[in-house]
Design a protein around this motif. Structure first.
Motif, PDB file in Angstrom:
ATOM      1  N   GLY A 124      25.305 -10.520 -53.765  1.00  0.00           N
ATOM      2  CA  GLY A 124      24.304 -10.133 -52.774  1.00  0.00           C
ATOM      3  C   GLY A 124      23.050 -10.978 -52.805  1.00  0.00           C
ATOM      4  N   PHE A 125      23.006 -12.013 -53.651  1.00  0.00           N
ATOM      5  CA  PHE A 125      21.839 -12.894 -53.699  1.00  0.00           C
ATOM      6  C   PHE A 125      21.930 -13.929 -52.578  1.00  0.00           C
ATOM      7  CE2 PHE A 125      21.854 -11.835 -58.362  1.00  0.00           C
ATOM      8  CZ  PHE A 125      20.708 -11.059 -58.306  1.00  0.00           C
ATOM      9  N   THR A 126      20.842 -14.093 -51.848  1.00  0.00           N
ATOM     10  CA  THR A 126      20.826 -15.085 -50.769  1.00  0.00           C
ATOM     11  C   THR A 126      20.473 -16.473 -51.279  1.00  0.00           C
ATOM     12  OG1 THR A 126      18.527 -14.538 -50.259  1.00  0.00           O
ATOM     13  CG2 THR A 126      20.241 -13.359 -49.036  1.00  0.00           C
ATOM     14  N   LEU A 127      20.072 -16.595 -52.533  1.00  0.00           N
ATOM     15  CA  LEU A 127      19.750 -17.897 -53.107  1.00  0.00           C
ATOM     16  C   LEU A 127      20.978 -18.799 -53.164  1.00  0.00           C
ATOM     17  CD1 LEU A 127      17.613 -19.663 -54.554  1.00  0.00           C
ATOM     18  CD2 LEU A 127      18.423 -18.659 -56.696  1.00  0.00           C
ATOM     19  N   TYR A 128      22.154 -18.197 -53.307  1.00  0.00           N
ATOM     20  CA  TYR A 128      23.391 -18.985 -53.384  1.00  0.00           C
ATOM     21  C   TYR A 128      23.661 -19.755 -52.099  1.00  0.00           C
ATOM     22  CZ  TYR A 128      24.559 -16.715 -57.779  1.00  0.00           C
ATOM     23  OH  TYR A 128      24.558 -16.276 -59.076  1.00  0.00           O
ATOM     24  N   VAL A 129      23.182 -19.255 -50.968  1.00  0.00           N
ATOM     25  CA  VAL A 129      23.362 -19.966 -49.702  1.00  0.00           C
ATOM     26  C   VAL A 129      22.608 -21.293 -49.745  1.00  0.00           C
ATOM     27  CG1 VAL A 129      22.941 -19.872 -47.222  1.00  0.00           C
ATOM     28  CG2 VAL A 129      23.711 -17.835 -48.422  1.00  0.00           C
ATOM     29  N   ASP A 130      21.399 -21.289 -50.292  1.00  0.00           N
ATOM     30  CA  ASP A 130      20.629 -22.523 -50.415  1.00  0.00           C
ATOM     31  C   ASP A 130      21.318 -23.515 -51.355  1.00  0.00           C
ATOM     32  OD1 ASP A 130      18.719 -21.396 -48.752  1.00  0.00           O
ATOM     33  OD2 ASP A 130      17.501 -20.641 -50.439  1.00  0.00           O
ATOM     34  N   VAL A 131      21.862 -23.014 -52.430  1.00  0.00           N
ATOM     35  CA  VAL A 131      22.573 -23.876 -53.373  1.00  0.00           C
ATOM     36  C   VAL A 131      23.807 -24.486 -52.707  1.00  0.00           C
ATOM     37  CG1 VAL A 131      23.856 -23.908 -55.548  1.00  0.00           C
ATOM     38  CG2 VAL A 131      21.717 -22.629 -55.384  1.00  0.00           C
ATOM     39  N   ALA A 132      24.534 -23.695 -51.922  1.00  0.00           N
ATOM     40  CA  ALA A 132      25.720 -24.194 -51.228  1.00  0.00           C
ATOM     41  C   ALA A 132      25.347 -25.256 -50.195  1.00  0.00           C
ATOM     42  CB  ALA A 132      26.463 -23.039 -50.559  1.00  0.00           C
ATOM     43  N   ILE A 133      24.246 -25.064 -49.484  1.00  0.00           N
ATOM     44  CA  ILE A 133      23.799 -26.063 -48.507  1.00  0.00           C
ATOM     45  C   ILE A 133      23.411 -27.361 -49.209  1.00  0.00           C
ATOM     46  CG2 ILE A 133      21.954 -26.608 -46.861  1.00  0.00           C
ATOM     47  CD1 ILE A 133      22.057 -23.670 -46.006  1.00  0.00           C
ATOM     48  N   ALA A 134      22.701 -27.257 -50.326  1.00  0.00           N
ATOM     49  CA  ALA A 134      22.309 -28.459 -51.075  1.00  0.00           C
ATOM     50  C   ALA A 134      23.543 -29.188 -51.608  1.00  0.00           C
ATOM     51  CB  ALA A 134      21.374 -28.078 -52.217  1.00  0.00           C
ATOM     52  N   LEU A 135      24.523 -28.449 -52.105  1.00  0.00           N
ATOM     53  CA  LEU A 135      25.753 -29.075 -52.594  1.00  0.00           C
ATOM     54  C   LEU A 135      26.526 -29.737 -51.455  1.00  0.00           C
ATOM     55  CD1 LEU A 135      27.629 -29.618 -54.975  1.00  0.00           C
ATOM     56  CD2 LEU A 135      28.727 -27.434 -54.484  1.00  0.00           C
ATOM     57  N   GLY A 136      26.511 -29.120 -50.293  1.00  0.00           N
ATOM     58  CA  GLY A 136      27.165 -29.724 -49.135  1.00  0.00           C
ATOM     59  C   GLY A 136      26.516 -31.037 -48.740  1.00  0.00           C
ATOM     60  N   LEU A 137      25.186 -31.099 -48.771  1.00  0.00           N
ATOM     61  CA  LEU A 137      24.495 -32.345 -48.443  1.00  0.00           C
ATOM     62  C   LEU A 137      24.773 -33.433 -49.475  1.00  0.00           C
ATOM     63  CD1 LEU A 137      21.053 -30.944 -47.246  1.00  0.00           C
ATOM     64  CD2 LEU A 137      22.800 -32.049 -45.855  1.00  0.00           C
ATOM     65  N   VAL A 138      24.754 -33.076 -50.737  1.00  0.00           N
ATOM     66  CA  VAL A 138      25.040 -34.059 -51.785  1.00  0.00           C
ATOM     67  C   VAL A 138      26.489 -34.537 -51.686  1.00  0.00           C
ATOM     68  CG1 VAL A 138      25.255 -34.349 -54.289  1.00  0.00           C
ATOM     69  CG2 VAL A 138      23.246 -33.240 -53.334  1.00  0.00           C
ATOM     70  N   GLY A 139      27.413 -33.618 -51.419  1.00  0.00           N
ATOM     71  CA  GLY A 139      28.815 -33.996 -51.261  1.00  0.00           C
ATOM     72  C   GLY A 139      29.027 -34.917 -50.067  1.00  0.00           C
ATOM     73  N   PHE A 140      28.328 -34.661 -48.970  1.00  0.00           N
ATOM     74  CA  PHE A 140      28.431 -35.530 -47.803  1.00  0.00           C
ATOM     75  C   PHE A 140      27.921 -36.930 -48.123  1.00  0.00           C
ATOM     76  CE2 PHE A 140      26.202 -37.357 -44.115  1.00  0.00           C
ATOM     77  CZ  PHE A 140      27.302 -37.604 -43.307  1.00  0.00           C
ATOM     78  N   LEU A 141      26.783 -37.013 -48.784  1.00  0.00           N
ATOM     79  CA  LEU A 141      26.243 -38.329 -49.132  1.00  0.00           C
ATOM     80  C   LEU A 141      27.152 -39.070 -50.106  1.00  0.00           C
ATOM     81  CD1 LEU A 141      22.451 -37.483 -49.477  1.00  0.00           C
ATOM     82  CD2 LEU A 141      23.584 -38.732 -47.646  1.00  0.00           C
ATOM     83  N   ALA A 142      27.753 -38.352 -51.034  1.00  0.00           N
ATOM     84  CA  ALA A 142      28.683 -38.990 -51.969  1.00  0.00           C
ATOM     85  C   ALA A 142      29.918 -39.507 -51.238  1.00  0.00           C
ATOM     86  CB  ALA A 142      29.090 -37.999 -53.056  1.00  0.00           C
ATOM     87  N   THR A 143      30.427 -38.742 -50.285  1.00  0.00           N
ATOM     88  CA  THR A 143      31.605 -39.188 -49.536  1.00  0.00           C
ATOM     89  C   THR A 143      31.292 -40.422 -48.703  1.00  0.00           C
ATOM     90  OG1 THR A 143      32.401 -36.919 -49.435  1.00  0.00           O
ATOM     91  CG2 THR A 143      33.347 -38.461 -47.867  1.00  0.00           C
ATOM     92  N   VAL A 144      30.123 -40.445 -48.071  1.00  0.00           N
ATOM     93  CA  VAL A 144      29.729 -41.607 -47.277  1.00  0.00           C
ATOM     94  C   VAL A 144      29.569 -42.833 -48.170  1.00  0.00           C
ATOM     95  CG1 VAL A 144      27.856 -42.568 -45.887  1.00  0.00           C
ATOM     96  CG2 VAL A 144      28.707 -40.288 -45.406  1.00  0.00           C
ATOM     97  N   SER A 145      28.973 -42.663 -49.343  1.00  0.00           N
ATOM     98  CA  SER A 145      28.788 -43.817 -50.223  1.00  0.00           C
ATOM     99  C   SER A 145      30.128 -44.311 -50.778  1.00  0.00           C
ATOM    100  CB  SER A 145      27.819 -43.481 -51.354  1.00  0.00           C
ATOM    101  OG  SER A 145      28.347 -42.457 -52.159  1.00  0.00           O
ATOM    102  N   PHE A 146      31.043 -43.395 -51.099  1.00  0.00           N
ATOM    103  CA  PHE A 146      32.369 -43.818 -51.536  1.00  0.00           C
ATOM    104  C   PHE A 146      33.105 -44.545 -50.419  1.00  0.00           C
ATOM    105  CE2 PHE A 146      32.522 -40.496 -55.043  1.00  0.00           C
ATOM    106  CZ  PHE A 146      32.507 -41.436 -56.044  1.00  0.00           C
TER     107      PHE A 146
END
Length: 124
Positions: free
Chosen positions: A65-87
């Motif tokens: 029920g914590f909404t903080l996890y949504v922010d963590v998931a969004i940040a991980l999604g952005l980092v994952g996208f940047l890693a995929t583009v760089s690869f």
């Protein structure tokens, strides 16, 4: 059993099933990253690993029920996208995507095996 108790038990079962399915996907993704056979396959495996991690975070966020996890998931999604583009950029610059690094080492080891030709041994 009231409707609220029923919906609560359905939510618990659904979350447990979703975690089990994501766990299976996680294990299969790690085997794909390990096996390869090519570098783009490994990069796609890492991208899928990021996506399944986001799924884990979302399910844990729903369960606790914590909404903080949504922010963590969004940040991980952005980092994952940047890693995929760089690869992807690395693969495009490198050029050779069809051979596996494991296959290259096996080919070089096979080239340096001594094979007899007639009465003489020749290093290939």
């Amino acid at each position: 059993m009231s409707f609220l108790e029923f919906s609560d038990s359905v939510l618990d079962w659904s979350l447990s099933i979703a975690l089990a399915m994501l766990g299976v996907a996680f294990v299969l993704t790690i085997t794909r990253i390990y096996k390869g056979p090519t570098l783009p396959d490994r990069v796609l495996g890492l991208d899928l690993l990021t996506a399944s991690s986001i799924g884990f975070i979302a399910i844990i966020g729903i369960d606790t029920g914590f909404t903080l996890y949504v922010d963590v998931a969004i940040a991980l999604g952005l980092v994952g996208f940047l890693a995929t583009v760089s690869f992807a950029r690395f693969i495009m610059v490198r050029g050779d995507t069809e051979r596996s690094p494991v296959q290259e080492t096996q080919e070089t080891e096979q080239r340096h095996i001594r094979k007899p030709i007639g009465n003489h041994e020749v290093l290939r």
